[in-house]
Motif scaffolding. Structure first.
Motif, PDB file in Angstrom:
ATOM      1  N   GLU A   1      32.383  39.278  40.614  1.00 37.65           N
ATOM      2  CA  GLU A   1      31.038  39.643  41.037  1.00 37.65           C
ATOM      3  C   GLU A   1      30.031  39.274  39.964  1.00 37.65           C
ATOM      4  N   ASP A   2      28.819  39.034  40.399  1.00 35.20           N
ATOM      5  CA  ASP A   2      27.697  38.924  39.490  1.00 35.20           C
ATOM      6  C   ASP A   2      26.569  39.751  40.084  1.00 35.20           C
ATOM      7  N   GLU A   3      25.371  39.600  39.564  1.00 34.55           N
ATOM      8  CA  GLU A   3      24.276  40.465  40.010  1.00 34.55           C
ATOM      9  C   GLU A   3      23.843  40.206  41.447  1.00 34.55           C
TER      10      GLU A   3
ATOM     11  N   TRP B   1      38.173  43.923  40.230  1.00 33.21           N
ATOM     12  CA  TRP B   1      36.955  43.118  40.162  1.00 33.21           C
ATOM     13  C   TRP B   1      36.655  42.729  38.721  1.00 33.21           C
ATOM     14  N   GLU B   2      36.206  41.488  38.540  1.00 38.62           N
ATOM     15  CA  GLU B   2      35.775  40.979  37.241  1.00 38.62           C
ATOM     16  C   GLU B   2      34.288  40.663  37.318  1.00 38.62           C
ATOM     17  N   THR B   3      33.609  40.803  36.200  1.00 32.65           N
ATOM     18  CA  THR B   3      32.227  40.366  36.108  1.00 32.65           C
ATOM     19  C   THR B   3      32.232  39.044  35.368  1.00 32.65           C
TER      20      THR B   3
END
Length: 190
Positions: free
Chosen positions: A122-124, A164-166
């Motif tokens: 995920e990102d913003e 989940w990874e950022t």
């Protein structure tokens, strides 16, 4: 909208910026060894320029190369993205995606069972469900139906068995623990 058999739905608009974002994310997720190698070469060039008695021209060249490698760490992804963008000729496309009990279904016929999901990222602005380096589903946070990102993340994590990874941290803003975590994830994949 949501039907009884679909848990989540989303529509992704693919334009030039979205394509660049997808390639950058894929690069950050799957090219850890390449990124670390670029950082190592950059550090070696900077150390060579600063701490060794070499001619001024060589020092300047080493400083330029080292600085460029650090500042432009996602350059390879930009080259790939621009190639795809040039092929598309500025066209925009829309892709609908549904998540149900069986997995992820994309309107183009792609079906990814949850057990085949390799990475959750995920990102913003987006969620990315990677089957592998070449196959991913990109879902906008704002376009998710129902609009419940936390429930979505919990549902997909439970079904896939992944965490989940950022993504997207620059080497310039990383600390030692970020680097250790990145190297551990890269080692797990081998």
């Amino acid at each position: 909208m949501q039907t009884s058999k679909n848990h989540f739905e989303a529509v992704t608009q693919y334009d030039d910026d979205t394509i660049r974002r997808m390639f950058r994310t894929e690069y950050y997720v799957y090219e850890t060894a390449r990124r670390v190698l670029r950082l190592g070469i950059a550090c070696a060039a900077l150390v060579l320029a600063i701490f060794t008695p070499i001619p001024e021209v060589a020092k300047i060249l080493c400083l330029l190369v080292g600085t460029w490698l650090i500042v432009s760490q996602d350059f390879p992804s930009k080259v790939q993205a621009e190639g795809v963008i040039a092929q598309r000729g500025g066209q925009t496309s829309t892709v609908k995606c549904r998540l149900n009990e069986a997995g992820v279904e994309v309107e183009n016929g792609l079906k990814i069972p949850y057990k085949k999901i390799d990475r959750l990222v995920e990102d913003e602005a987006y969620f990315y469900l990677f089957q592998d380096k070449q196959t991913a589903v990109m879902l906008p946070r704002e376009g998710l139906t129902p609009a419940n990102p936390d429930r979505f993340k919990a549902f997909v994590a439970k079904k896939s068995g992944k965490e989940w990874e950022t993504v997207g941290k620059s080497f310039l803003t990383m600390n030692l623990w970020d680097l250790v975590g990145m190297l551990r994830r890269a080692r797990k994949k081998k």
